[in-house]
Design an enzyme around this catalytic site. Structure first.
Site, short mmCIF file in Angstrom:
data_model
loop_
_atom_site.label_atom_id
_atom_site.label_comp_id
_atom_site.label_asym_id
_atom_site.label_seq_id
_atom_site.Cartn_x
_atom_site.Cartn_y
_atom_site.Cartn_z
N ALA A 279 0.75 -1.08 0.04
CA ALA A 279 0.06 -0.21 -0.05
C ALA A 279 0.75 1.01 -0.03
CB ALA A 279 -1.18 0.11 1.30
N SER B 264 -2.57 -0.63 11.01
CA SER B 264 -1.98 -1.70 9.88
C SER B 264 -1.70 -3.18 10.48
CB SER B 264 -0.72 -1.08 9.06
OG SER B 264 0.16 -0.74 10.08
N LYS C 255 6.47 9.55 16.04
CA LYS C 255 5.57 8.63 15.45
C LYS C 255 5.03 7.50 16.40
CE LYS C 255 3.28 7.48 11.37
NZ LYS C 255 3.70 6.38 10.22
N ASN D 90 1.76 4.91 17.00
CA ASN D 90 1.67 3.52 16.76
C ASN D 90 1.70 2.83 17.95
OD1 ASN D 90 4.25 4.32 13.98
ND2 ASN D 90 2.20 3.97 13.84
#
Lengths: 334, 334
Positions: free
Chosen positions: B32, B284, B214, B218
């Site tokens: 992706a 994800s 980040k 996550n």
């Protein structure tokens, strides 16, 4: 006591709790635990009365079947079963063996069934369950806690399978007993009942410590089994969860110590050895979860976390387990 | 550079990374993320080459379809797709967009494709991914990291759906650049590529800090979504997991600070606001879990935990999340 007016005259071997009369025992919450202890006490000759809800019709018609390789099978039929606490005779001993999540809703039935000056024994896991129950009982009633070391399973309505163990660690919580000696006398009465039924019944001087001690097993295995949908063996085999189990046990010990109930030296090693390399086991919380029943989160997680926090100690991994389980429990019950 | 001998003469608008020649870009791990950025860069006029494995035949026959409400649909057909890195031309830029779990196995292909003196850009999440990649690359190669702020989804082989955002935060890791100014020049080259494609591309002076930053998103959402099988919205709605998300974010901030990369003041509030009350989103890692693909546990959990531990700081809830996920990942992949 009026509660014993119609008690039979013969006394169960070894059990002479009060004035030689055979005590009458009520069992409230007769699932696997209540069914097992109730049936064992009935076999020992005690006058046992069971309060049932959904299983009432089945048990009334079919009786209560206890299957045990250790103690032999026993079919209690007819059984003194009731659908309504108001129909039960007053009982000298009331054994409460429901999940702690039902305690508040069962309090009226407990008050109904316990004889004046009687004893209520909570056969439940977790911390603070007596503290929560105490205000719901008359001052004249003795409140005790019992920690069951037993592997039993409700196979179907009225059918209980016993797999292993059977002892109960007993301790006094509160009531009209006079001092430590008076409390000990009441606990010894309770112990005599179970010993008469052939079961181990150690007397614990510090009920709170005993409850913390039991949490060493309950906290890691009950919660992790639900969180990652696994029996105990896989948890103890995979290296990262094996470490996590140990860390959760250590956090329980830290909480106990902070609250003034330090565990005995080496206790965690004992608890560890009791599971390490042992056959797979599905903790009751996993079974509850799969049946979409409410989980005993407050007694096993919320109360210990609150007690430790009040003592200034954070138990982060237990806290995270509790937080995750709250989510799962809520979703699971829709 | 030999890599650019056959590059076309026209330069993408705003992108003049080197000597006026149009840089050639290789995309390794064209799922992706790689498909999205590769297609966007190709549309901007860059010479983009894609390495495919299982999707090769489909993409070769059908091309690459990027569906996006924001940027419009784009059908890259024919596509410069390869099954074997040895067949690819040397590339000035190699974008690595596979899961970090595949990095070690992809290193030979990366070495094969990157031109001498070229740049490798890891478009991946987690900590320490460049540290792990660096020893596998020639010293002459510049290594950069990119943190993608994008919501994309591989719908089927060769079909990518873009939902929202699209930016990349870029930072220099290591290589032959001379000092901070030299490094910044290389990162600006990278930023120019993405900006030429119409995408935000902030330049980060401290790549490690950007990676910790980040992780604030996550760490809680990727892991918890797998652990309790839930999208972000439910996690942010139920009170106990809502608190847990916040605590996990704070542990990330504590880890970053301990490692000398303290997050900007108020950063957690920004991250919180980016998810609080927002539409449901499947991280994800949850999609990977459901497809039984390996989870990026080392980059997102193991490396930050190790870095914090080396700095003397324990992150207990992140640790427990990691431990539980290790169990689940292992079982999930049989």
């Amino acid at each position: 006591m009026s509660a014993r007016i119609d008690a039979l005259a013969d006394t169960a071997a070894g059990a002479t709790p009060t004035e030689g009369a055979r005590p009458r025992i009520g069992v409230i919450g007769a699932g696997a635990i209540g069914g097992f202890y109730g049936a064992m006490l009935a076999r020992a000759g005690f006058d046992v009365h069971f309060l049932y809800r959904s299983e009432y019709e089945t048990v009334r018609a079919e009786g209560l079947l206890l299957k045990s390789a250790t103690y032999g099978d026993q079919h209690l039929k007819p059984i003194q079963a009731y659908r309504d606490a108001a129909d039960m005779p007053p009982c000298d001993w009331v054994l409460v063996a429901a999940k702690t999540t039902a305690n508040a809703s069962l309090a009226p039935a407990i008050r109904q069934v316990v004889a004046p000056g009687g004893r209520v024994l909570l056969l439940q896991n977790g911390l603070g369950v007596e503290d929560a129950m105490r205000p719901m009982l008359p001052d004249s009633v003795h409140l005790l806690g019992g920690l069951c070391i037993v592997s039993v399973h409700r196979h179907s309505p009225g059918v209980i399978e016993h797999h292993a163990y059977g002892g109960v660690n007993l301790g006094y919580h509160s009531g009209p007993a006079r001092g430590a000696a008076g409390a000990r006398t009441i606990v010894e009465e309770a112990a005599a009942l179970f010993r008469a039924a052939g079961l181990d019944a150690p007397v614990m001087d510090d009920l709170a410590q005993a409850r913390w001690q039991k949490l060493v097993m309950n906290v890691p295995f009950n919660g992790l089994s639900v969180l990652i949908d696994s029996g105990t063996q896989a948890l103890m085999t995979q290296p990262s969860t094996r470490t996590l189990v140990r860390e959760l046990m250590e956090e329980v010990a830290a909480g106990a110590a902070a609250c003034g109930h330090a565990l005995p030296e080496g206790y965690i090693d004992v608890a560890w050895a009791a599971t390490n390399g042992k056959p797979d086991y599905m903790p009751s919380m996993l079974l509850d979860y799969r049946e979409q029943r409410p989980l005993e989160l407050e007694a096993i997680y919320g109360a210990p976390l609150a007690a430790a926090a009040a003592a200034g100690v954070s138990l982060p991994k237990i806290g995270m387990l509790y937080q995750s389980l709250c989510f799962l429990d809520e979703r699971n019950r829709g």
